[in-house]
Design a protein around this motif. Structure first.
Motif, PDB file in Angstrom:
ATOM      1  N   PRO A  88      -4.181   4.979  -1.849  1.00 15.79           N
ATOM      2  CA  PRO A  88      -5.577   4.885  -1.378  1.00 15.79           C
ATOM      3  C   PRO A  88      -6.154   3.496  -1.566  1.00 15.79           C
ATOM      4  O   PRO A  88      -5.883   2.819  -2.573  1.00 15.79           O
ATOM      5  CB  PRO A  88      -6.302   5.919  -2.250  1.00 15.79           C
ATOM      6  CG  PRO A  88      -5.234   6.842  -2.734  1.00 15.79           C
ATOM      7  CD  PRO A  88      -3.998   6.016  -2.872  1.00 15.79           C
ATOM      8  N   GLY A  89      -6.979   3.071  -0.614  1.00 18.41           N
ATOM      9  CA  GLY A  89      -7.575   1.741  -0.682  1.00 18.41           C
ATOM     10  C   GLY A  89      -8.467   1.552  -1.882  1.00 18.41           C
ATOM     11  O   GLY A  89      -8.547   0.460  -2.450  1.00 18.41           O
ATOM     12  N   ILE A  90      -9.171   2.609  -2.304  1.00 25.58           N
ATOM     13  CA  ILE A  90     -10.082   2.474  -3.431  1.00 25.58           C
ATOM     14  C   ILE A  90      -9.320   2.095  -4.697  1.00 25.58           C
ATOM     15  O   ILE A  90      -9.829   1.369  -5.553  1.00 25.58           O
ATOM     16  CB  ILE A  90     -10.895   3.769  -3.632  1.00 25.58           C
ATOM     17  CG1 ILE A  90     -11.994   3.548  -4.674  1.00 25.58           C
ATOM     18  CG2 ILE A  90      -9.988   4.927  -4.038  1.00 25.58           C
ATOM     19  CD1 ILE A  90     -12.967   4.700  -4.777  1.00 25.58           C
ATOM     20  N   ARG A  91      -8.078   2.580  -4.810  1.00 20.68           N
ATOM     21  CA  ARG A  91      -7.279   2.245  -5.981  1.00 20.68           C
ATOM     22  C   ARG A  91      -7.009   0.746  -6.027  1.00 20.68           C
ATOM     23  O   ARG A  91      -7.039   0.119  -7.083  1.00 20.68           O
ATOM     24  CB  ARG A  91      -5.971   3.024  -5.958  1.00 20.68           C
ATOM     25  CG  ARG A  91      -5.042   2.667  -7.093  1.00 20.68           C
ATOM     26  CD  ARG A  91      -3.684   3.325  -6.927  1.00 20.68           C
ATOM     27  NE  ARG A  91      -2.729   2.815  -7.887  1.00 20.68           N
ATOM     28  CZ  ARG A  91      -2.067   1.676  -7.741  1.00 20.68           C
ATOM     29  NH1 ARG A  91      -2.283   0.940  -6.663  1.00 20.68           N
ATOM     30  NH2 ARG A  91      -1.215   1.277  -8.659  1.00 20.68           N
ATOM     31  N   ARG A 104       0.799  -1.225   0.000  1.00 21.71           N
ATOM     32  CA  ARG A 104       0.000   0.000   0.000  1.00 21.71           C
ATOM     33  C   ARG A 104       0.833   1.276   0.000  1.00 21.71           C
ATOM     34  O   ARG A 104       0.338   2.345   0.328  1.00 21.71           O
ATOM     35  CB  ARG A 104      -0.983   0.024   1.187  1.00 21.71           C
ATOM     36  CG  ARG A 104      -1.971  -1.116   1.191  1.00 21.71           C
ATOM     37  CD  ARG A 104      -2.650  -1.290   2.531  1.00 21.71           C
ATOM     38  NE  ARG A 104      -1.696  -1.380   3.614  1.00 21.71           N
ATOM     39  CZ  ARG A 104      -0.945  -2.457   3.842  1.00 21.71           C
ATOM     40  NH1 ARG A 104      -1.074  -3.528   3.093  1.00 21.71           N
ATOM     41  NH2 ARG A 104      -0.088  -2.468   4.834  1.00 21.71           N
ATOM     42  N   ASP A 135     -12.790  -1.527   6.333  1.00 18.84           N
ATOM     43  CA  ASP A 135     -13.369  -0.241   5.949  1.00 18.84           C
ATOM     44  C   ASP A 135     -12.439   0.945   6.183  1.00 18.84           C
ATOM     45  O   ASP A 135     -12.670   2.028   5.630  1.00 18.84           O
ATOM     46  CB  ASP A 135     -14.684  -0.004   6.721  1.00 18.84           C
ATOM     47  CG  ASP A 135     -15.798  -0.940   6.254  1.00 18.84           C
ATOM     48  OD1 ASP A 135     -15.627  -1.574   5.189  1.00 18.84           O
ATOM     49  OD2 ASP A 135     -16.825  -1.027   6.953  1.00 18.84           O
ATOM     50  N   MET A 136     -11.401   0.788   6.997  1.00 22.11           N
ATOM     51  CA  MET A 136     -10.550   1.944   7.288  1.00 22.11           C
ATOM     52  C   MET A 136      -9.666   2.251   6.081  1.00 22.11           C
ATOM     53  O   MET A 136      -9.307   1.386   5.293  1.00 22.11           O
ATOM     54  CB  MET A 136      -9.714   1.702   8.544  1.00 22.11           C
ATOM     55  CG  MET A 136      -8.570   0.720   8.403  1.00 22.11           C
ATOM     56  SD  MET A 136      -7.528   0.660   9.898  1.00 22.11           S
ATOM     57  CE  MET A 136      -8.669   0.065  11.137  1.00 22.11           C
ATOM     58  N   GLU A 137      -9.338   3.543   5.942  1.00 25.41           N
ATOM     59  CA  GLU A 137      -8.453   3.955   4.873  1.00 25.41           C
ATOM     60  C   GLU A 137      -7.042   3.426   5.116  1.00 25.41           C
ATOM     61  O   GLU A 137      -6.639   3.210   6.269  1.00 25.41           O
ATOM     62  CB  GLU A 137      -8.423   5.484   4.775  1.00 25.41           C
ATOM     63  CG  GLU A 137      -9.749   6.109   4.346  1.00 25.41           C
ATOM     64  CD  GLU A 137     -10.133   5.721   2.931  1.00 25.41           C
ATOM     65  OE1 GLU A 137      -9.211   5.509   2.092  1.00 25.41           O
ATOM     66  OE2 GLU A 137     -11.340   5.623   2.661  1.00 25.41           O
ATOM     67  N   ASN A 138      -6.297   3.239   4.050  1.00 29.11           N
ATOM     68  CA  ASN A 138      -4.938   2.725   4.197  1.00 29.11           C
ATOM     69  C   ASN A 138      -4.080   3.638   5.063  1.00 29.11           C
ATOM     70  O   ASN A 138      -3.244   3.174   5.841  1.00 29.11           O
ATOM     71  CB  ASN A 138      -4.288   2.558   2.820  1.00 29.11           C
ATOM     72  CG  ASN A 138      -4.831   1.351   2.091  1.00 29.11           C
ATOM     73  OD1 ASN A 138      -5.342   0.419   2.701  1.00 29.11           O
ATOM     74  ND2 ASN A 138      -4.721   1.367   0.766  1.00 29.11           N
ATOM     75  N   GLU A 139      -4.262   4.944   4.924  1.00 31.51           N
ATOM     76  CA  GLU A 139      -3.481   5.878   5.721  1.00 31.51           C
ATOM     77  C   GLU A 139      -3.736   5.646   7.219  1.00 31.51           C
ATOM     78  O   GLU A 139      -2.796   5.673   8.023  1.00 31.51           O
ATOM     79  CB  GLU A 139      -3.820   7.322   5.348  1.00 31.51           C
ATOM     80  CG  GLU A 139      -3.405   7.727   3.943  1.00 31.51           C
ATOM     81  CD  GLU A 139      -4.454   7.372   2.886  1.00 31.51           C
ATOM     82  OE1 GLU A 139      -4.293   7.832   1.745  1.00 31.51           O
ATOM     83  OE2 GLU A 139      -5.414   6.648   3.215  1.00 31.51           O
ATOM     84  N   GLU A 140      -5.014   5.426   7.575  1.00 30.64           N
ATOM     85  CA  GLU A 140      -5.347   5.187   8.980  1.00 30.64           C
ATOM     86  C   GLU A 140      -4.737   3.869   9.454  1.00 30.64           C
ATOM     87  O   GLU A 140      -4.208   3.783  10.574  1.00 30.64           O
ATOM     88  CB  GLU A 140      -6.864   5.156   9.174  1.00 30.64           C
ATOM     89  CG  GLU A 140      -7.272   4.945  10.626  1.00 30.64           C
ATOM     90  CD  GLU A 140      -8.772   4.778  10.803  1.00 30.64           C
ATOM     91  OE1 GLU A 140      -9.210   4.614  11.966  1.00 30.64           O
ATOM     92  OE2 GLU A 140      -9.502   4.788   9.788  1.00 30.64           O
ATOM     93  N   TYR A 141      -4.780   2.846   8.611  1.00 34.39           N
ATOM     94  CA  TYR A 141      -4.226   1.545   8.992  1.00 34.39           C
ATOM     95  C   TYR A 141      -2.724   1.649   9.234  1.00 34.39           C
ATOM     96  O   TYR A 141      -2.199   1.108  10.221  1.00 34.39           O
ATOM     97  CB  TYR A 141      -4.512   0.523   7.897  1.00 34.39           C
ATOM     98  CG  TYR A 141      -3.937  -0.848   8.184  1.00 34.39           C
ATOM     99  CD1 TYR A 141      -4.566  -1.716   9.072  1.00 34.39           C
ATOM    100  CD2 TYR A 141      -2.753  -1.259   7.580  1.00 34.39           C
ATOM    101  CE1 TYR A 141      -4.026  -2.969   9.346  1.00 34.39           C
ATOM    102  CE2 TYR A 141      -2.210  -2.502   7.847  1.00 34.39           C
ATOM    103  CZ  TYR A 141      -2.848  -3.352   8.725  1.00 34.39           C
ATOM    104  OH  TYR A 141      -2.319  -4.599   8.998  1.00 34.39           O
TER     105      TYR A 141
END
Length: 805
Positions: free
Chosen positions: A211-214, A203, A256-262
């Motif tokens: 971003p996770g959506i990517r 990531r 559900d959390m964003e990659n940045e948060e993880y």
């Protein structure tokens, strides 16, 4: 055990236990980190530059490398390694006995281990060179196609080889490269069930958290392209926690959390991580989530949350075995990892180029059970890890003899009997020569062609009608209508039609041109493309040359000579590429016979057991009056003419042969021309004779050969002293003419031939195409660019004036 028998052997029945594999992974990580530390902080740096080496990127793949090389791979499998994982890969090869310990401190040192895996420069076995992002990622796909082609065309010699698997280990950021998707969408690669791409999904790219959506979009794109998509997302500890009461709330929260948060969450102290985990949950699920992790101690919580599938050997084994079960299409495995795994900066968004300090390295050595006395220690032979490494070395066929490469001797290539029309283009001669070679039972079977949807417009029609189009499965019968082009794909075909992707063409050339080294059967791959679009795939062409592949690239049509097509299709820089790219022999023939000779020389370069090379032919569609070659044929004979063409050039017109004898003492000028511009040069020289100027016409067939010999001779003189040899140019320009001024002219940038003047220090007026063209006739365009006969004559007069001053 014979090589073939070893390669047919099934994977070992004994499966290493998890503790042994974890110990191997820890040692790979330690060696990779220590190699980079040595290169940056221990070895002197006389130039003061940071050496680098990518500790974080190496760390993220050590578990995957362990699963591949210490469990899953078989003898004969070929693997492309993520470029930034080079130190970890060398650590693997060291533990398997393929790299001497003395090389480990020499990462990124001259003569040492390369920055990125290199099959030509590294001392340990490397299947695919990587480094330019995206190219190594898809090279195994084209190698798999070459393997399939050889099994269908050379089944008598290939039959004893293993059913290979082709693996690409890539970083998730590498999937941003457009050439990756050009290859994934290539129709001929879509049913290669022995291809597996493992994505190190950490990531992170060089500058940011992705971003996770990517990631979800990328997974969908693979599936839409027909690939078999698998995930190794969570490790067994997290999976066990998911199965407990409230586990669905934990999984939902992480998913559900964003990659940045993880990335932030797994780096926080346990108590803070717990607070963040619960505060971010949906209110209705917060109690369930709290209950699920209630018994997890604070200091263990970040490690549990970071338990991803790409670091779990059992999970990696599951997805790798699942990829084996899918035989009808390629597989992509998304292995979720932590960039910088087990390092102090694990998950840090800025860790890509980060380096551990001395105290951090020492602490890491203790944590990873490294030998404090010997930082390069492997495993004792009698230890479980040492026994595993020895067994895997045998399983993978390391240390066994390579199969014999065929043909073992240089083939005898006869000049085919083709009819060359009185006015014929070099592109036409190329097509006619290939069509004739299709009938050669031995040489013809080793020729395979490809084109990015330009087979007809680059004159491959005759070859295709005789050689057929390749497909692993025969296409349904076509209708009975007779067509000028027979397009009936089947296993016996020898032309591979690609989509409109020059990158794919050059990657195809790179891997088919390595068929001898990889699979034991040399091929002569010939790729044709519109000459201006060579630049579109230039990175892949450079890659093909870097790996020392052998092939013939035909760029046609070319230059402003492609007059009606306009500036967008008129190439000017490609002759310079033919001169400047290492390992590429370039020819720009003028007459039909020269095309035949240079093409056969290129094929010889593909099939020669030693000293092979790649060849670039720059051709055109302009019909050339073949009778213009009569003077050189009369002077040198066919064999002498051929030798001169392959050496780089010849004298076509001599001042002594002027229609009217020139007065003694007439000023001497050399006109040096190449390719389609030769008729204008002939006209200009004859006009100069009429003006009582002793003009000679030198035709350059290979600027690369002339420039290369000149440079090599000068460099040798600089280094070792002695004679300043410049090769064939000394034959073309005799001593008495070497100070005579020159005019160089080509349908190319004006500097393309100007180096000729530097051979003997003569003044030069270079003519060429230094502006974008436009639609028009050849006379229009030549006059516009300043390369017609009028400009050549005036340039010769100017050259003489320069000499006088």
């Amino acid at each position: 055990m014979a090589v073939a028998d070893a390669q047919r052997a099934p994977p070992p029945a004994r499966r290493p236990d998890a503790s042994t594999l974890d110990a191997v992974a820890r040692r790979i990580l330690w060696l990779a980190v220590r190699m980079i530390h040595e290169a940056n902080h221990v070895r002197p740096s006389p130039d003061g530059l940071k050496v680098g080496g990518h500790q974080a990127s190496s760390a993220s793949v050590v578990s995957i490398l362990t699963a591949l090389y210490f469990r899953w791979l078989r003898a004969g499998d070929l693997v492309a390694i993520k470029p930034h994982a080079s130190p970890a890969y060398h650590a693997v090869q060291y533990l398997l006995g393929n790299l001497d310990a003395s090389m480990l401190p020499r990462l990124r040192e001259f003569g040492g281990l390369q920055s990125y895996p290199s099959r030509t420069k590294d001392p340990d076995p490397v299947d695919f060179s990587t480094g330019s992002m995206g190219l190594g990622a898809v090279a195994p796909m084209f190698a798999a196609l070459a393997d399939r082609y050889l099994r269908l065309h050379f089944h008598d010699t290939i039959a004893g080889q293993p059913e290979r698997r082709f693996v690409a280990l890539v970083g998730d950021g590498e999937l941003d490269e457009g050439n990756v998707w050009e290859a994934i969408l290539e129709e001929g690669l879509g049913d290669l069930g022995n291809v597996t791409m493992v994505v190190d999904l950490n990531r992170q790219s060089l500058d940011r958290v992705v971003p996770g959506i990517r990631i979800r979009r990328v997974e969908g794109m693979f599936a839409a392209a027909g690939w078999h998509a698998l995930e190794a997302k969570y490790g067994r500890r997290l999976q066990a926690r998911f199965a407990m009461p409230g586990g669905d709330a934990l999984r939902e929260r992480i998913d559900d959390m964003e990659n940045e948060e993880y990335q932030i969450l797994i780096r926080r102290p346990g108590a803070e991580a717990r607070t963040r985990l619960l505060e971010g949950a949906v209110a209705a699920r917060r109690d369930d989530l709290a209950g699920n992790v209630e018994d997890v101690p604070d200091d263990a919580l970040p490690g549990l949350l970071a338990d991803l599938g790409g670091h779990d050997q059992a999970e990696l084994e599951r997805v790798l075995r699942a990829s084996d079960a899918e035989l009808a299409r390629p597989t992509v495995i998304f292995a979720y990892t932590i960039k910088g795994w087990r390092l102090p900066f694990a998950g840090d968004s800025l860790n890509h180029s980060a380096l551990l300090g001395l105290e951090q390295v020492e602490a890491l050595g203790l944590a990873l059970d490294a030998d404090s006395e010997d930082p390069w220690a492997g495993f004792p032979l009698a230890s479980p890890e040492g026994r595993l490494a020895a067994r895997r070395r045998r399983d993978l066929g390391y240390g066994t003899a390579r199969p014999t490469t065929s043909p073992a001797t240089a083939p005898v290539i006869a000049v085919p009997d083709i009819r060359i029309a009185a006015a014929s283009s070099t592109q036409q001669a190329f097509g006619d020569t290939l069509a004739a070679l299709a009938r050669d039972p031995e040489l013809g079977r080793r020729i395979v062609t490809a084109a990015p949807d330009v087979a007809v417009s680059t004159n491959l029609g005759g070859w295709i009608n005789r050689a057929g189009v390749f497909s692993a499965r025969r296409s349904p019968d076509r209708d009975d209508v007779k067509r000028p082009l027979v397009w009936e794909p089947g296993p016996a075909g020898r032309h591979i039609e690609l989509g409109i992707s020059e990158m794919n063409l050059f990657l195809w050339l790179s891997q088919f041109g390595l068929a001898g080294e990889l699979f034991g059967e040399r091929l002569a791959p010939i790729g044709s493309v519109y000459d201006p679009f060579i630049a579109r795939g230039l990175d892949a062409l450079i890659y093909a040359l870097y790996v020392q592949s052998r092939f013939v690239l035909v760029g046609t049509p070319s230059g402003v000579t492609l007059a009606p097509e306009g500036g967008a299709h008129q190439s000017t820089v490609t002759p310079s590429l033919g001169i400047e790219l290492p390992g590429l022999r370039g020819y720009e023939p003028t007459f039909g016979r020269e095309v035949v000779w240079s093409l056969l020389e290129g094929i010889r370069g593909c099939l020669a057991p030693e000293d092979g090379f790649a060849t670039y032919l720059r051709l055109a569609t302009r019909p050339i009056d073949q009778s213009l070659a009569a003077p050189v044929e009369a002077r040198l004979g066919l064999e002498g003419w051929r030798a001169a063409v392959l050496a780089g050039g010849y004298r076509l017109l001599e001042a002594a042969d002027a229609l009217e004898p020139l007065p003694p003492g007439s000023p001497v000028v050399q006109v040096v021309a190449a390719g389609s511009i030769v008729p204008e040069a002939v006209e200009a020289v004859r006009r100069l004779h009429h003006e009582e100027i002793a003009a000679n016409l030198i035709v350059v067939t290979s600027a690369e050969r002339l420039a290369g010999e000149q440079h090599a001779g000068r460099l040798d003189a600089v280094r070792h002293g002695g004679r300043n040899e410049i090769g064939h140019l000394a034959t073309i320009i005799p001593p008495g003419e070497r100070r005579a001024p020159l005019v160089t002219v080509a349908d190319a940038a004006s500097h393309a031939l100007s180096f000729v003047g530097g051979a003997f220090g003569a003044p030069v007026v270079p003519l060429g195409v230094d502006t974008f063209g436009q639609s028009g006739t050849i006379p229009d365009l030549y006059r516009y660019a300043g390369i017609d006969a009028d400009h050549i004559v005036e340039a010769a007069i100017l050259a003489l004036e320069l000499e006088a001053h």
